[in-house]
Scaffold this motif. Structure first.
Motif, mmCIF file in Angstrom:
data_model
loop_
_atom_site.group_PDB
_atom_site.id
_atom_site.type_symbol
_atom_site.label_atom_id
_atom_site.label_comp_id
_atom_site.label_asym_id
_atom_site.label_seq_id
_atom_site.Cartn_x
_atom_site.Cartn_y
_atom_site.Cartn_z
ATOM 1 N N ASN A 86 0.820 -1.208 0.000
ATOM 2 C CA ASN A 86 0.000 0.000 0.000
ATOM 3 C C ASN A 86 0.857 1.262 0.000
ATOM 4 O O ASN A 86 0.520 2.246 -0.660
ATOM 5 C CB ASN A 86 -0.968 0.005 1.183
ATOM 6 C CG ASN A 86 -2.142 -0.916 0.971
ATOM 7 O OD1 ASN A 86 -2.454 -1.307 -0.152
ATOM 8 N ND2 ASN A 86 -2.801 -1.298 2.049
ATOM 9 N N ASN A 87 1.960 1.229 0.727
ATOM 10 C CA ASN A 87 2.872 2.379 0.712
ATOM 11 C C ASN A 87 3.490 2.570 -0.670
ATOM 12 O O ASN A 87 3.704 3.702 -1.108
ATOM 13 C CB ASN A 87 3.969 2.227 1.770
ATOM 14 C CG ASN A 87 3.440 2.429 3.172
ATOM 15 O OD1 ASN A 87 2.417 3.069 3.385
ATOM 16 N ND2 ASN A 87 4.129 1.875 4.150
ATOM 17 N N SER A 88 3.778 1.472 -1.354
ATOM 18 C CA SER A 88 4.313 1.564 -2.718
ATOM 19 C C SER A 88 3.276 2.141 -3.673
ATOM 20 O O SER A 88 3.612 2.889 -4.579
ATOM 21 C CB SER A 88 4.739 0.189 -3.229
ATOM 22 O OG SER A 88 5.849 -0.284 -2.533
ATOM 23 N N ILE A 89 2.042 1.784 -3.464
ATOM 24 C CA ILE A 89 0.966 2.283 -4.324
ATOM 25 C C ILE A 89 0.757 3.773 -4.094
ATOM 26 O O ILE A 89 0.646 4.544 -5.035
ATOM 27 C CB ILE A 89 -0.349 1.506 -4.074
ATOM 28 C CG1 ILE A 89 -0.181 0.042 -4.498
ATOM 29 C CG2 ILE A 89 -1.520 2.162 -4.816
ATOM 30 C CD1 ILE A 89 -1.319 -0.871 -4.051
ATOM 31 N N GLY A 90 0.726 4.173 -2.845
ATOM 32 C CA GLY A 90 0.530 5.582 -2.529
ATOM 33 C C GLY A 90 -0.887 6.051 -2.824
ATOM 34 O O GLY A 90 -1.821 5.258 -2.933
ATOM 35 N N GLU A 91 -1.047 7.359 -2.988
ATOM 36 C CA GLU A 91 -2.360 7.955 -3.246
ATOM 37 C C GLU A 91 -2.737 7.903 -4.718
ATOM 38 O O GLU A 91 -3.892 8.096 -5.077
ATOM 39 C CB GLU A 91 -2.384 9.401 -2.758
ATOM 40 C CG GLU A 91 -2.242 9.540 -1.256
ATOM 41 C CD GLU A 91 -3.369 8.845 -0.508
ATOM 42 O OE1 GLU A 91 -4.545 9.040 -0.890
ATOM 43 O OE2 GLU A 91 -3.079 8.103 0.445
#
Length: 151
Positions: A86-91
């Motif tokens: 999820n952090n890799s995906i970001g906003e």
């Protein structure tokens, strides 16, 4: 005949598979000599094929001739793994970066080929054609889909 980038990538992946610590130290110039290519070709392979989205961490060490450490990311549990993804995906995420994450998940057998294809088609630009901010919606969709698929 395989492209030099593919050959270098496969060589590094074989080294990683042989290591218990899931990391290798390489010297860029020595690797370039081994494959009779420019050191910039090694950089290209590292920056495009061994990204965080694909499950790798690259660390450059200076001094003593310098070396590059390539580490395969491992996860202690599902929640940590999903958090890292999820952090890799970001906003917001582009279709290309979303595919990199999906490719990694498929390569590690975290998702099936069928799941890969279904997720891929749901995130493509044609599917999201009528949406104003495709990359934001794509990020939200990918996070939601992976929360279900990886649980």
């Amino acid at each position: 005949m395989a492209r030099i980038s593919d050959t270098i990538e496969n060589f590094i992946k074989e080294l990683l598979n042989e290591e218990r610590e899931r990391q290798v130290l390489i010297q860029r110039n020595e690797l370039a000599d081994k494959f009779s290519c420019a050191p910039s070709q090694i950089n290209y392979v590292l920056t495009t094929r061994f990204t965080h989205e694909k499950g790798y961490i690259i660390e450059s060490r200076r001094g003593g001739g310098g070396c590059i450490v390539i580490r395969k990311i491992t996860y202690d549990d599902k929640a940590e793994r999903l958090n890292v993804i999820n952090n890799s995906i970001g906003e917001s995420i582009t279709y290309g970066n979303a595919l990199s994450i999906l490719d990694h998940l498929k390569d590690t057998k975290s998702i099936t080929n069928k799941e890969y294809e279904i997720i891929k088609i749901s995130l493509n630009d044609r599917t999201l054609a009528s949406v104003e901010d495709k990359n934001k919606l794509r990020a939200d969709m990918l996070k939601g889909i992976l929360a279900v698929v990886l649980s």
